[in-house]
Design an enzyme around this catalytic site. Sequence first.
Site, PDB file in Angstrom:
ATOM      1  CD  GLN A 102      -8.899  -1.029   2.243  1.00  0.00           C
ATOM      2  OE1 GLN A 102      -9.332  -2.134   1.926  1.00  0.00           O
ATOM      3  NE2 GLN A 102      -9.679  -0.083   2.742  1.00  0.00           N
ATOM      4  CB  CYS A 108     -12.200  -2.097   0.058  1.00  0.00           C
ATOM      5  SG  CYS A 108     -13.939  -1.637   0.225  1.00  0.00           S
ATOM      6  CG  HIS A 182     -13.863  -5.166   2.721  1.00  0.00           C
ATOM      7  ND1 HIS A 182     -13.024  -4.082   2.565  1.00  0.00           N
ATOM      8  CD2 HIS A 182     -13.074  -6.267   2.580  1.00  0.00           C
ATOM      9  CE1 HIS A 182     -11.793  -4.512   2.354  1.00  0.00           C
ATOM     10  NE2 HIS A 182     -11.802  -5.829   2.347  1.00  0.00           N
ATOM     11  CG  ASP A 197      -9.956  -8.642   2.294  1.00  0.00           C
ATOM     12  OD1 ASP A 197      -9.671  -7.426   2.303  1.00  0.00           O
ATOM     13  OD2 ASP A 197     -10.774  -9.150   3.078  1.00  0.00           O
TER      14      ASP A 197
END
Length: 243
Positions: A102, A108, A182, A197
């Site tokens: 990211q 996200c 998130h 992630d």
Amino acid sequence: MPKSCTVQLEQSLQPDLMLRLQKLGAIGWGLFLQQLGLIPTWQFGDVFGMDPELLSLVPRPVCSILLLFPVTEKYEAYKQEEEAKIKAEGQKVNPRVYFMKQTISNACGTIGLIHALANNQDKLGFECNSVMKRFLEDSANLSPEDKGKYLEKDESIRVTHEFSAQEGQTEAPSLDEKVDLHFISFVNVDGHLYELDGRKPFPINHGDTTVDSLLGDAIEVCKKFMQRDPDELRFTVMALYKV
């Protein structure tokens, strides 16, 4: 952890794309995925709880799970410990896992969606020359960091994102506004459950899974997020399942 593992739904969940799509509901999700070029044989839906009875209501098969959770001090401390442990002990990560870092603030949700779709291309169908099909093909061989930078510059994703925002007729925080929620994804790649992630340096391998057990296996990991912050209620789970 709350005695009931029921996922608490929030009215305002995600500062980027997900916030607006959540407010639009199933119609909004279907519209956005259609704009991306996904053939509507799979769709996202809420997982209303983690108890067996509620999980049984989720259509099968499921090919990905999205988890929305609060980023707290407890989570950040755990994140650092987890990273240090994996760097010290190592882990096996299948090179077929599509993973993106990211590099855009408050993106996200978009990255979680891309992770879910990119790692299930063998199951999902995309229209020829569609926005998502082109993006995945063009970014397939890039490093995780370069995938994130490519997303920054991709005009088609941005335009589709903005159109969805207009359709939702809702206001969302700017890309630079600080938020504490998130999104991450869970996928099955060659029999292993991966947590994806974009804020982490690498995918997390959570062990064996199957097509049939993916939902339950991912939910067990989600429960651990809740256990780390038992006073928090801001958890939401969504499943990508076959219609």
